[in-house]
Design a protein around this motif. Structure first.
Motif, PDB file in Angstrom:
ATOM      1  N   THR A  18     -22.920  29.289  11.689  1.00 34.46           N
ATOM      2  CA  THR A  18     -22.066  29.984  10.724  1.00 34.46           C
ATOM      3  C   THR A  18     -22.341  29.660   9.273  1.00 34.46           C
ATOM      4  O   THR A  18     -21.992  30.446   8.393  1.00 34.46           O
ATOM      5  N   ALA A  22     -21.627  31.547   5.207  1.00 35.77           N
ATOM      6  CA  ALA A  22     -20.840  30.984   4.110  1.00 35.77           C
ATOM      7  C   ALA A  22     -21.691  30.842   2.847  1.00 35.77           C
ATOM      8  O   ALA A  22     -21.258  31.198   1.745  1.00 35.77           O
ATOM      9  N   ASP A  92     -14.749  26.405   4.135  1.00 34.60           N
ATOM     10  CA  ASP A  92     -15.167  25.981   5.465  1.00 34.60           C
ATOM     11  C   ASP A  92     -16.460  26.677   5.840  1.00 34.60           C
ATOM     12  O   ASP A  92     -16.729  27.806   5.416  1.00 34.60           O
ATOM     13  N   ASP A  94     -17.394  28.155   8.369  1.00 32.72           N
ATOM     14  CA  ASP A  94     -17.323  29.397   9.144  1.00 32.72           C
ATOM     15  C   ASP A  94     -16.536  30.494   8.433  1.00 32.72           C
ATOM     16  O   ASP A  94     -16.261  31.543   9.013  1.00 32.72           O
ATOM     17  N   ASP A  95     -16.172  30.267   7.164  1.00 30.35           N
ATOM     18  CA  ASP A  95     -15.458  31.275   6.379  1.00 30.35           C
ATOM     19  C   ASP A  95     -16.379  31.828   5.300  1.00 30.35           C
ATOM     20  O   ASP A  95     -17.536  31.424   5.183  1.00 30.35           O
ATOM     21  N   VAL A 119      -5.648  35.807   1.361  1.00 30.64           N
ATOM     22  CA  VAL A 119      -6.639  35.535   2.400  1.00 30.64           C
ATOM     23  C   VAL A 119      -6.583  36.637   3.454  1.00 30.64           C
ATOM     24  O   VAL A 119      -5.501  36.998   3.924  1.00 30.64           O
ATOM     25  N   VAL A 121      -7.387  37.418   7.193  1.00 30.48           N
ATOM     26  CA  VAL A 121      -7.626  36.727   8.462  1.00 30.48           C
ATOM     27  C   VAL A 121      -8.387  37.675   9.382  1.00 30.48           C
ATOM     28  O   VAL A 121      -7.954  38.812   9.618  1.00 30.48           O
ATOM     29  N   ASP A 124     -13.275  36.451  14.516  1.00 29.14           N
ATOM     30  CA  ASP A 124     -14.714  36.326  14.326  1.00 29.14           C
ATOM     31  C   ASP A 124     -15.496  37.035  15.422  1.00 29.14           C
ATOM     32  O   ASP A 124     -16.608  37.515  15.180  1.00 29.14           O
ATOM     33  N   GLN A 198     -11.073  35.948   0.042  1.00 27.45           N
ATOM     34  CA  GLN A 198     -11.785  35.113   1.011  1.00 27.45           C
ATOM     35  C   GLN A 198     -11.380  35.536   2.412  1.00 27.45           C
ATOM     36  O   GLN A 198     -10.309  36.100   2.616  1.00 27.45           O
ATOM     37  N   GLU A 199     -12.261  35.280   3.352  1.00 24.20           N
ATOM     38  CA  GLU A 199     -11.996  35.575   4.752  1.00 24.20           C
ATOM     39  C   GLU A 199     -11.847  34.274   5.521  1.00 24.20           C
ATOM     40  O   GLU A 199     -12.724  33.405   5.471  1.00 24.20           O
ATOM     41  N   TYR A 200     -10.728  34.162   6.208  1.00 26.07           N
ATOM     42  CA  TYR A 200     -10.504  33.062   7.139  1.00 26.07           C
ATOM     43  C   TYR A 200     -10.859  33.577   8.518  1.00 26.07           C
ATOM     44  O   TYR A 200     -10.183  34.451   9.054  1.00 26.07           O
ATOM     45  N   ARG A 201     -11.943  33.068   9.071  1.00 25.21           N
ATOM     46  CA  ARG A 201     -12.461  33.577  10.331  1.00 25.21           C
ATOM     47  C   ARG A 201     -11.881  32.773  11.491  1.00 25.21           C
ATOM     48  O   ARG A 201     -12.049  31.560  11.575  1.00 25.21           O
TER      49      ARG A 201
END
Length: 285
Positions: A18, A22, A92, A94-95, A119, A121, A124, A198-201
């Motif tokens: 991942t 990022a 992170d 993976d985000d 954010v 969500v 993934d 931002q994307e929180y995966r």
């Protein structure tokens, strides 16, 4: 080298699948005055791994925790100590960030000390949206601790380095909540950008969504409540300490409800569980 404007701190543990995503989101930033401090927490050579993927840039810096699975908070603190930017923000492995995130957030962070963005969500596996931390159709506003504590989505602000309190290394989960709570104690309110930048995966392989995540959260919520009762985490405002105690008690209750739903096969992960509660507008059973 000249000090960068922004330092982005990336802890990396088993992140080979991942971290390229990022880093690409950083390389796509319209604000180019940044560095990324990538802290390996698994002994991996992420510089070589990224170079093999065609991702080499002088703004990428690499260090190691010197440990195997020492934990994201400890790795982030190592990155914070190495950071040279006037502003810092975590990411992170993976985000990912939207390409205009830093450009949009730098001015309010410099003016106000910190800024929080909305954010998105995302699941993934499927790429499906699971919602946003805050409504996207509201005007720009300031976020207070009460509204922050009512949420459940991880928020990663952009903060002046001199104000950043660092992470509690005793925590495995929800260390971001404590960091942000201490920022609210210092700043009172923090500007909120309604646009998700931002994307929180949500990944089923991540520690936050592992089968023992509820047990880990139970332990950490208990630890936080004990700290709040003992030294208040150094929070100066007694009203904020009381509000935090009430909020973490609610979060522990919500986590227990999620654990029951997970064991009964009614929820695959915590974010889906919370999204389901919001859709039905009902409290946890």
């Amino acid at each position: 080298m000249a000090e960068p404007l922004v330092s982005v701190i990336i802890p990396a543990y088993r992140a080979a699948g991942t971290i390229g995503r990022a880093v690409r989101s950083l390389l796509a930033q319209s604000e180019e005055d940044w560095e990324a401090v990538i802290v390996a927490d698994d002994g991996r050579d992420y510089a070589a791994l990224l170079a093999d993927d065609g991702l080499s840039d002088l703004r990428l810096r690499f260090c190691s925790s010197g440990r195997e699975a020492g934990g994201a908070p400890a790795a982030r603190n190592i990155g914070l100590a190495a950071a040279r930017g006037r502003l810092v923000t975590p990411l992170d492995a993976d985000d990912l960030f939207a390409s205009g995130r830093l450009a949009r957030l730098v001015p309010p962070a410099l003016a106000e000390g910190a800024v929080i963005d909305n954010v998105l969500v995302v699941d993934d596996d499927s790429g499906a949206s699971l919602g946003t931390a805050f409504p996207i159709d509201r005007p720009e506003e300031s976020l207070d601790a009460g509204r922050f504590l009512a949420g459940s989505t991880p928020l990663k602000p952009l903060v002046q380095r001199s104000l950043f309190p660092g992470w509690d290394e005793a925590l495995g989960l929800c260390d971001d909540v404590v960091v942000n709570l201490r920022l609210f104690d210092r700043l009172g309110t923090i500007p909120l950008v309604a646009t998700p930048l931002q994307e929180y995966r949500v990944r089923r392989q991540s520690i936050c969504h592992s089968p023992d995540a509820a047990a880990r959260a139970e332990r950490d919520y208990g630890y936080i409540l004990d700290r709040l009762a003992a030294d208040g985490y150094g929070i100066a405002d007694p009203a904020l300490r009381r509000a935090a105690t009430a909020a973490f008690t609610r979060k522990r209750d919500l986590n227990r409800a999620f654990d029951a739903a997970y064991r009964a096969g009614r929820a695959a992960n915590f974010q889906e569980f919370v999204a389901g509660l919001a859709a039905t507008d009902r409290p946890p059973a």
